[in-house]
Design a protein around this motif. Structure first.
Motif, PDB file in Angstrom:
ATOM      1  N   MET A   1      79.010  72.839  66.285  1.00 17.96           N
ATOM      2  CA  MET A   1      79.897  71.918  65.574  1.00 17.96           C
ATOM      3  C   MET A   1      79.401  70.478  65.766  1.00 17.96           C
ATOM      4  O   MET A   1      79.015  70.081  66.857  1.00 17.96           O
ATOM      5  CB  MET A   1      81.331  72.046  66.101  1.00 17.96           C
ATOM      6  N   SER A   5      83.085  66.576  63.021  1.00 16.09           N
ATOM      7  CA  SER A   5      84.117  67.515  62.544  1.00 16.09           C
ATOM      8  C   SER A   5      85.433  67.415  63.302  1.00 16.09           C
ATOM      9  O   SER A   5      86.507  67.336  62.679  1.00 16.09           O
ATOM     10  CB  SER A   5      83.577  68.949  62.611  1.00 16.09           C
ATOM     11  N   ASP A   9      89.209  66.388  61.843  1.00 11.48           N
ATOM     12  CA  ASP A   9      90.384  67.248  62.067  1.00 11.48           C
ATOM     13  C   ASP A   9      91.517  66.450  62.710  1.00 11.48           C
ATOM     14  O   ASP A   9      92.691  66.617  62.350  1.00 11.48           O
ATOM     15  CB  ASP A   9      90.000  68.431  62.961  1.00 11.48           C
ATOM     16  N   ARG A 454      83.256  58.900  58.942  1.00 10.83           N
ATOM     17  CA  ARG A 454      81.938  59.367  58.488  1.00 10.83           C
ATOM     18  C   ARG A 454      80.905  58.231  58.516  1.00 10.83           C
ATOM     19  O   ARG A 454      79.752  58.435  58.908  1.00 10.83           O
ATOM     20  CB  ARG A 454      82.049  59.918  57.070  1.00 10.83           C
TER      21      ARG A 454
END
Length: 461
Positions: A1, A5, A9, A454
């Protein structure tokens, strides 16, 4: 992962909490232009400091001659870039209050159509909602990883909506503390609801007020008409001479420093589907008035202009009065691009007008500010990284656009701190900023947080 990520979340899971924090900030009546709300502006600054301290920033309220600044710092991994993020916590006045559907300082979440919700209230889009997207992205990074991916400095201003009188002195006095590798500015928008945008260029500005003086008093147009100089006619003729039949500005040297937009950029703008008819149709027009042979987006994003913003002279009241005015005035603004020099444009304009004034008349000028254009390098590595990061988050790929207006802070960062700025925001054209019933899309607030997460990840890879 990937390390990203779990941060995304966390943002999804904490959306309700982040909304409540935003609502708390939106309830503060931080109207900077009205002295009656000075205490509320300080309250807004103090709220931000307390919130930033709760996620580990070294944050403080910094006094200025006007409303306070908020400055906050957070360390990052050794060798990581240092970014300065700018936003403003002050808001516009709410008048006329009777046009608001709800209390402008009682924010709410409303469903305006099935599956589409908006955040309502003054400052929701400009700029509290926007700045909190970045704060919430930092909060999620901190919660998941115990730290931030890079060194971050935050600068939140309290006078953006009232002309930023304290900003330049503050930047100059605190340049060493605030200087970073580059700045992030969130006071911009998207191309449309599904398409994020990075603004790569901002036009500069020169403002001038010109007054032509003729006789020592208003004259009877029957007694003096045909013999006495008419300053309205003199001024109107000088202004008319500024443009030729093809829409180009005729002032000598005006296009010095103006470069052609790269062909690949023009082609990318063509894909946006904006036409003269669609752009001008929304204001009841259809025919472009600028330089012939250029698209409407090139005209408003990448070409310089000379516009007349007001003209007065003689009798303008009800009825009719046959006078030759003693003086006539006009307000003229120039939008600049690329390497145009505001001082040279101002001097050239004044010379142009002076050459058209009869010997027995005079002209005076009054300066109304000036700033150079901002143009980011199209091959900037952090621009490419941010573009890819945004494209991963939104339904459509990010586009690089320009802005016809000016954001002085971007020029100030370049002048006082030697930094380029990355302009990314999530506002929409129908957010009604500065107007009654301001709103901010819930998708902008939610996906804005994810977008900044991001971008931080991409910039620090």
């Amino acid at each position: 992962m990937s390390r990203l990520s779990p941060v995304l979340d966390r943002i999804d899971q904490s959306l309700d909490d982040s909304l409540e924090r935003l609502f708390s900030l939106l309830r503060i009546r931080s109207i900077s232009t009205d002295p009656e709300f000075a205490a509320d502006c300080r309250k807004g600054a103090e709220w931000l400091v307390e919130d930033l301290r709760s996620i580990g920033f070294d944050a403080s309220v910094r006094n200025t001659p006007g409303h306070p600044m908020v400055v906050a710092h957070h360390d990052g991994p050794e060798g990581s870039p240092h970014v300065l993020f700018y936003g403003h916590y002050d808001v516009q006045p709410v008048d006329p209050l009777e046009l608001w559907h709800d209390d402008p300082f009682a924010p709410a979440l409303k469903e305006v159509e099935p599956g589409r919700k908006v955040i309502t209230g003054r400052g929701s889009a400009d700029d509290k909602g926007q700045l909190m997207t970045f704060v919430e992205a930092c909060r999620a990074w901190k919660a998941v990883h115990g730290g931030l991916p890079c060194r971050i400095t935050l600068l939140f201003e309290g006078e953006e909506e009232s002309g930023s009188p304290s900003l330049k002195p503050f930047l100059e006095a605190n340049a060493e503390e605030l200087k970073a590798d580059f700045a992030l500015v969130c006071d911009t928008g998207m191309w449309d609801r599904d398409t994020p945008a990075i603004s790569t260029a901002l036009r500069g500005l020169v403002g001038e007020e010109v007054t032509v003086h003729a006789a020592d008093r208003d004259l009877h147009s029957g007694e003096f008409g045909g013999a006495a100089a008419n300053p309205i006619r003199i001024l109107a003729r000088a202004l008319a001479d500024i443009h030729d039949e093809n829409g180009r500005v005729t002032i000598p040297g005006f296009y010095d420093g103006v470069e052609e937009t790269p062909s690949q950029v023009l082609k990318s703008w063509e894909t946006l589907g904006e036409t003269a008819e669609s752009f001008l149709g929304q204001v009841g027009l259809s025919i472009p008035s600028g330089e012939k042979g250029r698209s409407v987006l090139e005209l408003v994003w990448a070409r310089p202009t000379a516009e007349f913003n007001g003209i007065t002279g003689g009798y303008t009241g009800k009825g009719f009065k046959t006078v030759i005015a003693a003086q006539a005035s006009a307000k003229v603004s120039f939008r600049l691009v690329h390497k145009q020099d505001p001082a040279k444009i101002r001097a050239a304009f004044r010379k142009f007008v002076e050459e058209r004034i009869p010997a027995d008349c005079s002209v005076e000028f009054h300066e109304h500010g000036g700033s150079p254009a901002i143009q980011l390098s199209y091959d900037s590595p952090f621009l490419a990284k941010a573009k890819d990061a945004l494209s991963d988050e939104w339904p459509k790929p990010a586009v690089m656009i320009a802005m016809g207006g000016s954001i002085p802070i971007v020029g100030d960062f370049q002048t006082y701190l030697g930094m380029e700025s990355l302009l990314v925001g999530f506002g929409l054209s129908d957010d009604r900023i500065h107007s009654p019933n301001e709103k901010y899309e819930l998708s902008s607030f939610h996906k804005g947080q994810r977008s900044w997460a991001r971008i931080l990840d991409a910039l620090t890879q």
